[in-house]
Motif scaffolding. Structure first.
Motif, PDB file in Angstrom:
ATOM      1  N   HIS A 134      39.100  44.906  36.245  1.00  0.00           N
ATOM      2  CA  HIS A 134      39.871  45.364  37.409  1.00  0.00           C
ATOM      3  C   HIS A 134      39.527  44.534  38.647  1.00  0.00           C
ATOM      4  O   HIS A 134      40.403  44.163  39.429  1.00  0.00           O
ATOM      5  N   MET A 135      38.236  44.256  38.830  1.00  0.00           N
ATOM      6  CA  MET A 135      37.806  43.448  39.979  1.00  0.00           C
ATOM      7  C   MET A 135      38.429  42.062  39.945  1.00  0.00           C
ATOM      8  O   MET A 135      38.802  41.513  40.990  1.00  0.00           O
ATOM      9  N   HIS A 136      38.530  41.492  38.748  1.00  0.00           N
ATOM     10  CA  HIS A 136      39.078  40.137  38.609  1.00  0.00           C
ATOM     11  C   HIS A 136      40.498  40.079  39.144  1.00  0.00           C
ATOM     12  O   HIS A 136      40.876  39.143  39.868  1.00  0.00           O
ATOM     13  N   ALA A 137      41.295  41.095  38.790  1.00  0.00           N
ATOM     14  CA  ALA A 137      42.681  41.123  39.274  1.00  0.00           C
ATOM     15  C   ALA A 137      42.721  41.257  40.797  1.00  0.00           C
ATOM     16  O   ALA A 137      43.504  40.577  41.470  1.00  0.00           O
ATOM     17  N   LEU A 138      41.863  42.124  41.341  1.00  0.00           N
ATOM     18  CA  LEU A 138      41.831  42.318  42.792  1.00  0.00           C
ATOM     19  C   LEU A 138      41.350  41.065  43.513  1.00  0.00           C
ATOM     20  O   LEU A 138      41.931  40.649  44.523  1.00  0.00           O
ATOM     21  N   MET A 139      40.282  40.452  42.987  1.00  0.00           N
ATOM     22  CA  MET A 139      39.727  39.263  43.637  1.00  0.00           C
ATOM     23  C   MET A 139      40.697  38.086  43.587  1.00  0.00           C
ATOM     24  O   MET A 139      40.829  37.332  44.559  1.00  0.00           O
ATOM     25  N   ALA A 140      41.382  37.939  42.461  1.00  0.00           N
ATOM     26  CA  ALA A 140      42.359  36.846  42.351  1.00  0.00           C
ATOM     27  C   ALA A 140      43.457  37.020  43.389  1.00  0.00           C
ATOM     28  O   ALA A 140      43.879  36.055  44.045  1.00  0.00           O
ATOM     29  N   HIS A 141      43.916  38.257  43.553  1.00  0.00           N
ATOM     30  CA  HIS A 141      44.970  38.526  44.536  1.00  0.00           C
ATOM     31  C   HIS A 141      44.481  38.257  45.957  1.00  0.00           C
ATOM     32  O   HIS A 141      45.159  37.577  46.743  1.00  0.00           O
ATOM     33  N   MET A 142      43.289  38.761  46.292  1.00  0.00           N
ATOM     34  CA  MET A 142      42.779  38.614  47.654  1.00  0.00           C
ATOM     35  C   MET A 142      42.463  37.165  48.004  1.00  0.00           C
ATOM     36  O   MET A 142      42.753  36.707  49.108  1.00  0.00           O
ATOM     37  N   THR A 143      41.856  36.434  47.052  1.00  0.00           N
ATOM     38  CA  THR A 143      41.520  35.036  47.349  1.00  0.00           C
ATOM     39  C   THR A 143      42.775  34.177  47.491  1.00  0.00           C
ATOM     40  O   THR A 143      42.827  33.279  48.324  1.00  0.00           O
ATOM     41  N   ASN A 144      43.789  34.482  46.685  1.00  0.00           N
ATOM     42  CA  ASN A 144      45.054  33.748  46.840  1.00  0.00           C
ATOM     43  C   ASN A 144      45.679  34.016  48.192  1.00  0.00           C
ATOM     44  O   ASN A 144      46.203  33.107  48.854  1.00  0.00           O
ATOM     45  N   GLU A 145      45.635  35.282  48.620  1.00  0.00           N
ATOM     46  CA  GLU A 145      46.162  35.639  49.947  1.00  0.00           C
ATOM     47  C   GLU A 145      45.385  34.921  51.041  1.00  0.00           C
ATOM     48  O   GLU A 145      45.963  34.412  52.009  1.00  0.00           O
TER      49      GLU A 145
END
Length: 324
Positions: A95-106
């Motif tokens: 779950h963290m991986h999906a959140l971190m990928a989204h936030m870092t891309n943003e």
């Protein structure tokens, strides 16, 4: 043995070296890049590769052992375990991986420095998320048929406390361990499902008990309301009691158009057989990934959320501890 780990150690980074290394290893284990049963590199070897003191790596391995993620055996090495702690790490990191990928891309799209973003994020948590009172410890009690991991994470998130889990079924069969856990706790938290049972286990200490409740996210209910009349829907949790609770929350919301079938991961053959017959399967977060792999087009997440009154109760616990 993993000798080609792509770890990094930067003494100039905002996070200390041992935390950098430990968290990178937890990412690799959590994402199953390092599997249970595999050995981590010898501490001296990893220290040479990362150009850090070998004591730093020894500390990391010791911390991972204390978190019950690895075992350290003389003559064999540091082995990744196969237990509920590693399973939880994998669920959380997915779950963290999906959140971190989204936030870092943003962050990248906004032209922000990722290192500054991480450092600012730590400060944000300190400022705006509830901090635990020193030494605050909560004992969460629930049966293993419900998604106890969800509740445990939410209690920790809203209080900032160390949250220990004790299985309700084991409280009577392991009285010494139960009494020890109660004595170590500042507060005891139980769900509405089992609050009366837990209260009976706390003679003279009912004042320590806090009861919380959860429900299903409104968006998911709206999605279910669009299903055809009589659609067969499997509600799956760790046990059938958890699945029954999930289906009851749907009925409580006024959705009587569905043929609800509660199932549990502890009876997998029956669960999988019912899934084949079902139109839709709603799975709790504890088993969603496993079931989604089996039937990705049919399985949806049953998104639990704490009731607002429960969130307030938990946040109040931190304030009460601060005033002691």
């Amino acid at each position: 043995m993993k000798n080609n780990l792509l770890l990094q150690a930067d003494p100039q980074f905002a996070v200390c070296l041992n935390t950098q290394i430990k968290e990178q290893l937890k990412w690799l284990i959590g994402l199953n890049e390092i599997r249970s049963g595999e050995l981590l590199p010898p501490a001296a070897q990893l220290a040479d590769v990362l150009k850090v003191n070998r004591n730093t790596v020894h500390l990391v391995y010791t911390q991972l052992r204390d978190e019950r993620i690895v075992s350290i055996q003389k003559g064999r090495g540091t082995e990744v375990l196969d237990n509920e702690h590693v399973a939880k790490l994998r669920r959380d990191r997915k779950h963290m991986h999906a959140l971190m990928a989204h936030m870092t891309n943003e962050a990248k799209e906004q032209g922000l420095s990722l290192e500054e973003f991480v450092t600012a994020g730590t400060a944000y948590i300190q400022l705006f998320e509830p901090a635990a009172a020193p030494g605050m410890r909560i004992l969460f009690v629930e049966c293993k048929e419900h998604d106890y991991g969800f509740y445990q994470r939410e209690v920790a998130r809203h209080t900032g406390a160390q949250v220990d889990f004790f299985c309700l079924q084991e409280a009577e069969s392991q009285p010494r361990e139960w009494q020890k856990a109660v004595q170590q706790a500042d507060w005891i938290v139980a769900t509405l499902n089992h609050s009366d049972e837990v209260r009976k286990l706390l003679p003279g200490k009912q004042h320590m008990l806090v009861t919380i409740g959860a429900t299903v996210d409104t968006a998911a209910l709206l999605q279910m309301a669009q299903l055809s009349q009589g659609a067969k829907v499997v509600f799956a949790c760790l046990g059938k009691k958890g699945g029954q609770w999930m289906s009851e929350r749907v009925k409580d919301a006024g959705l009587h158009n569905l043929d609800c079938v509660p199932q549990g991961w502890n009876h997998r053959e029956e669960l999988l057989a019912q899934m084949e017959k079902a139109d839709t399967v709603y799975a709790s977060g504890a088993i969603y990934e496993q079931l989604h792999e089996v039937a990705p087009g049919k399985v949806k997440l049953y998104p639990l959320v704490l009731e607002k009154s429960s969130e307030r109760l938990l946040k109040e616990l931190s304030h009460k501890e601060e005033l002691k």
